[in-house]
Design a protein around this motif. Sequence first.
Motif, PDB file in Angstrom:
ATOM      1  N   ILE B 161       0.842  -1.208   0.000  1.00  0.00           N
ATOM      2  CA  ILE B 161       0.000   0.000   0.000  1.00  0.00           C
ATOM      3  C   ILE B 161       0.876   1.257   0.000  1.00  0.00           C
ATOM      4  CG2 ILE B 161      -1.707   1.323   1.334  1.00  0.00           C
ATOM      5  CD1 ILE B 161      -2.752  -1.493   2.301  1.00  0.00           C
ATOM      6  N   LEU B 162       1.876   1.299   0.883  1.00  0.00           N
ATOM      7  CA  LEU B 162       2.732   2.500   0.975  1.00  0.00           C
ATOM      8  C   LEU B 162       3.490   2.761  -0.322  1.00  0.00           C
ATOM      9  CD1 LEU B 162       4.202   2.200   4.603  1.00  0.00           C
ATOM     10  CD2 LEU B 162       2.237   3.555   3.824  1.00  0.00           C
ATOM     11  N   LEU B 163       3.899   1.701  -1.000  1.00  0.00           N
ATOM     12  CA  LEU B 163       4.637   1.873  -2.263  1.00  0.00           C
ATOM     13  C   LEU B 163       3.788   2.552  -3.329  1.00  0.00           C
ATOM     14  CD1 LEU B 163       6.734  -1.331  -3.069  1.00  0.00           C
ATOM     15  CD2 LEU B 163       7.540   0.967  -2.586  1.00  0.00           C
ATOM     16  N   HIS B 164       2.469   2.358  -3.247  1.00  0.00           N
ATOM     17  CA  HIS B 164       1.622   2.814  -4.349  1.00  0.00           C
ATOM     18  C   HIS B 164       0.842   4.095  -4.063  1.00  0.00           C
ATOM     19  CE1 HIS B 164       2.499  -1.323  -5.529  1.00  0.00           C
ATOM     20  NE2 HIS B 164       2.421  -0.856  -6.742  1.00  0.00           N
ATOM     21  N   ILE B 165       1.083   4.739  -2.930  1.00  0.00           N
ATOM     22  CA  ILE B 165       0.335   5.968  -2.677  1.00  0.00           C
ATOM     23  C   ILE B 165       1.222   7.187  -2.874  1.00  0.00           C
ATOM     24  CG2 ILE B 165      -1.396   4.902  -1.180  1.00  0.00           C
ATOM     25  CD1 ILE B 165       0.161   5.854   1.232  1.00  0.00           C
ATOM     26  N   PRO B 168       1.488  10.467   1.770  1.00  0.00           N
ATOM     27  CA  PRO B 168       1.647   9.471   2.824  1.00  0.00           C
ATOM     28  C   PRO B 168       0.557   9.497   3.899  1.00  0.00           C
ATOM     29  CG  PRO B 168       3.270  11.232   3.065  1.00  0.00           C
ATOM     30  CD  PRO B 168       2.530  11.502   1.797  1.00  0.00           C
ATOM     31  N   GLU B 169      -0.349  10.495   3.844  1.00  0.00           N
ATOM     32  CA  GLU B 169      -1.416  10.458   4.843  1.00  0.00           C
ATOM     33  C   GLU B 169      -2.804  10.487   4.184  1.00  0.00           C
ATOM     34  OE1 GLU B 169      -0.007  14.134   3.779  1.00  0.00           O
ATOM     35  OE2 GLU B 169       0.925  13.413   5.645  1.00  0.00           O
ATOM     36  N   GLY B 170      -3.820  10.336   5.028  1.00  0.00           N
ATOM     37  CA  GLY B 170      -5.190  10.442   4.540  1.00  0.00           C
ATOM     38  C   GLY B 170      -5.817   9.107   4.166  1.00  0.00           C
ATOM     39  N   ARG B 171      -7.079   9.205   3.726  1.00  0.00           N
ATOM     40  CA  ARG B 171      -7.864   8.007   3.426  1.00  0.00           C
ATOM     41  C   ARG B 171      -7.493   7.455   2.053  1.00  0.00           C
ATOM     42  NH1 ARG B 171     -13.400   6.629   1.810  1.00  0.00           N
ATOM     43  NH2 ARG B 171     -14.047   8.756   1.351  1.00  0.00           N
ATOM     44  N   LYS B 172      -7.420   6.141   1.949  1.00  0.00           N
ATOM     45  CA  LYS B 172      -7.103   5.473   0.687  1.00  0.00           C
ATOM     46  C   LYS B 172      -8.072   4.318   0.487  1.00  0.00           C
ATOM     47  CE  LYS B 172      -3.338   7.868   1.274  1.00  0.00           C
ATOM     48  NZ  LYS B 172      -3.116   9.136   0.595  1.00  0.00           N
ATOM     49  N   LEU B 173      -8.243   3.957  -0.768  1.00  0.00           N
ATOM     50  CA  LEU B 173      -9.071   2.796  -1.075  1.00  0.00           C
ATOM     51  C   LEU B 173      -8.340   1.937  -2.092  1.00  0.00           C
ATOM     52  CD1 LEU B 173     -11.921   1.499  -0.631  1.00  0.00           C
ATOM     53  CD2 LEU B 173     -12.615   2.668  -2.722  1.00  0.00           C
ATOM     54  N   LEU B 174      -8.078   0.701  -1.726  1.00  0.00           N
ATOM     55  CA  LEU B 174      -7.426  -0.234  -2.645  1.00  0.00           C
ATOM     56  C   LEU B 174      -8.481  -1.188  -3.169  1.00  0.00           C
ATOM     57  CD1 LEU B 174      -4.976  -1.845  -3.835  1.00  0.00           C
ATOM     58  CD2 LEU B 174      -4.725  -2.899  -1.589  1.00  0.00           C
ATOM     59  N   ARG B 175      -8.648  -1.208  -4.492  1.00  0.00           N
ATOM     60  CA  ARG B 175      -9.597  -2.162  -5.083  1.00  0.00           C
ATOM     61  C   ARG B 175      -8.814  -3.293  -5.718  1.00  0.00           C
ATOM     62  NH1 ARG B 175     -11.681   2.485  -6.847  1.00  0.00           N
ATOM     63  NH2 ARG B 175     -13.598   3.216  -5.858  1.00  0.00           N
ATOM     64  N   VAL B 176      -9.057  -4.497  -5.233  1.00  0.00           N
ATOM     65  CA  VAL B 176      -8.325  -5.662  -5.744  1.00  0.00           C
ATOM     66  C   VAL B 176      -9.047  -6.926  -5.281  1.00  0.00           C
ATOM     67  CG1 VAL B 176      -6.779  -5.788  -3.716  1.00  0.00           C
ATOM     68  CG2 VAL B 176      -5.978  -6.656  -5.931  1.00  0.00           C
ATOM     69  N   LYS B 177      -8.971  -7.969  -6.093  1.00  0.00           N
ATOM     70  CA  LYS B 177      -9.537  -9.246  -5.653  1.00  0.00           C
ATOM     71  C   LYS B 177      -8.553  -9.902  -4.687  1.00  0.00           C
ATOM     72  CE  LYS B 177     -11.912 -10.173  -9.960  1.00  0.00           C
ATOM     73  NZ  LYS B 177     -11.593 -10.709 -11.286  1.00  0.00           N
ATOM     74  N   LEU B 178      -9.080 -10.575  -3.696  1.00  0.00           N
ATOM     75  CA  LEU B 178      -8.210 -11.187  -2.682  1.00  0.00           C
ATOM     76  C   LEU B 178      -7.169 -12.088  -3.336  1.00  0.00           C
ATOM     77  CD1 LEU B 178      -7.467 -11.741   0.266  1.00  0.00           C
ATOM     78  CD2 LEU B 178      -9.086 -13.633   0.248  1.00  0.00           C
ATOM     79  N   SER B 211     -12.451  -4.805  -1.976  1.00  0.00           N
ATOM     80  CA  SER B 211     -11.752  -3.549  -1.703  1.00  0.00           C
ATOM     81  C   SER B 211     -11.253  -3.516  -0.261  1.00  0.00           C
ATOM     82  CB  SER B 211     -12.677  -2.358  -1.950  1.00  0.00           C
ATOM     83  OG  SER B 211     -13.619  -2.265  -0.914  1.00  0.00           O
ATOM     84  N   ILE B 212     -10.228  -2.732  -0.049  1.00  0.00           N
ATOM     85  CA  ILE B 212      -9.670  -2.534   1.284  1.00  0.00           C
ATOM     86  C   ILE B 212      -9.616  -1.030   1.509  1.00  0.00           C
ATOM     87  CG2 ILE B 212      -7.616  -2.835   2.721  1.00  0.00           C
ATOM     88  CD1 ILE B 212      -6.931  -5.229   0.746  1.00  0.00           C
TER      89      ILE B 212
END
Lengths: 228, 228
Positions: B161-165, B168-178, B211-212
């Motif tokens: 997650i950190l590599l792709h944002i 570095p702060e705030g709300r994020k949404l990762l959409r991905v299949k498990l 999503s996460i």
Amino acid sequence: MEKLYETLLQLPIFQGITLYDFNDLIGKLKWHFEKFQPGDTIIKAGEKCDKVVCVLSGSTSFTTESSSNLYSITEFTDRPFIAEPYSLYGIDYSFQSTYTAVSDVTIGSFNKLSFLTIVNDFLICRLNIINMLCRRNQMLYNKLWVDNPKNDFQSKIIRFILLHIENPEGRKLLRVKLYDFANLINASHVNTSIALNQMEKDGLIRMGRMSISIPDAAILKQKFENKK
Amino acid sequence: MEKLYETLLQLPIFQGITLYDFNDLIGKLKWHFEKFQPGDTIIKAGEKCDKVVCVLSGSTSFTTESSSNLYSITEFTDRPFIAEPYSLYGIDYSFQSTYTAVSDVTIGSFNKLSFLTIVNDFLICRLNIINMLCRRNQMLYNKLWVDNPKNDFQSKIIRFILLHIENPEGRKLLRVKLYDFANLINASHVNTSIALNQMEKDGLIRMGRMSISIPDAAILKQKFENKK
């Protein structure tokens, strides 16, 4: 003087300058020329980046250590280049890599004030600099966003190498312990070892003591892209 | 007008400009102001980046898709920002992310020619631009050279997650299949699932359908750094 002009034209910052601008530029910049012999250190990683160092002739190598010193990568080049112009400004004003002369090497350098003269007085250089910085931004960004679902051991090894090199072609040397390398690519050391041996048989790499030598990264890249 | 000045001072390109320069700048640039309503698309990924888009007020989100569409990350921000100034030049002149209005949003934009006016006529902006581009170069480079030997499942998830944002702060949404996510972080889907569930219990993330959601990436970062 003509030779210097020809060489500078090969560097991204000076691309496209006219002979007229070149003469003007040479007069305005305080160049400092130096010669190095094989084995000499040109720049050490961690040194303050307060000058623009142009390697004008000769073969050089540059080595980058990972933050916890688990691995390092050395790249070799015969071409003129500027050492990390992107380290001049930003958050961290220090060189990331150590630059070493492999053959007789000539460098020309000038200080940050002269760099500002280029930025301020030469429109084409100014745009070249912005263009170069954007280009490298995009290159690094694309590396971070690659999603290669291929997770076989050979792909993992090649991906790791490609992610960490600056120039996509030429000879490279990765120094790492097998056990650490296996950890870094997230594989068992037995599987890593098998994959590396196969790659050596295929002529892609040569194994050394705690090192992996890559004769040409371009071939590795081709191999990786064909696998996708 | 004073409000615009205050806002522009928050954007990296305009930091430190005087009110005098600001007035000059406003006269020289062809600004184009636009308003957007919640849900409106401001910029679509892939669109040609031939202008400088400054988000001046309102809440926005931006979404980046990975190259093979295996995953996407959405970041949320309430702050003014410039959309990808590093996409203006280089190899690829297109926006990498899709920008969407979350609340009422005002943007001010100007074209590449106006950008060149800034670069050419305003010394401080010129240096700000070079500084900003160097800074991002270093940030991306450091991400590539992180060697974190911690390979427990939670560290793998956080690192991804950190590599792709971008922020570095705030709300994020990762959409991905498990299943895809497990593959991307190189873990079995059972172990990934267990680690994600534990992280949800700890209040670090919220699991949704494919999503996460990360309430605050800064907390994730802290957690990761404490683990090292």
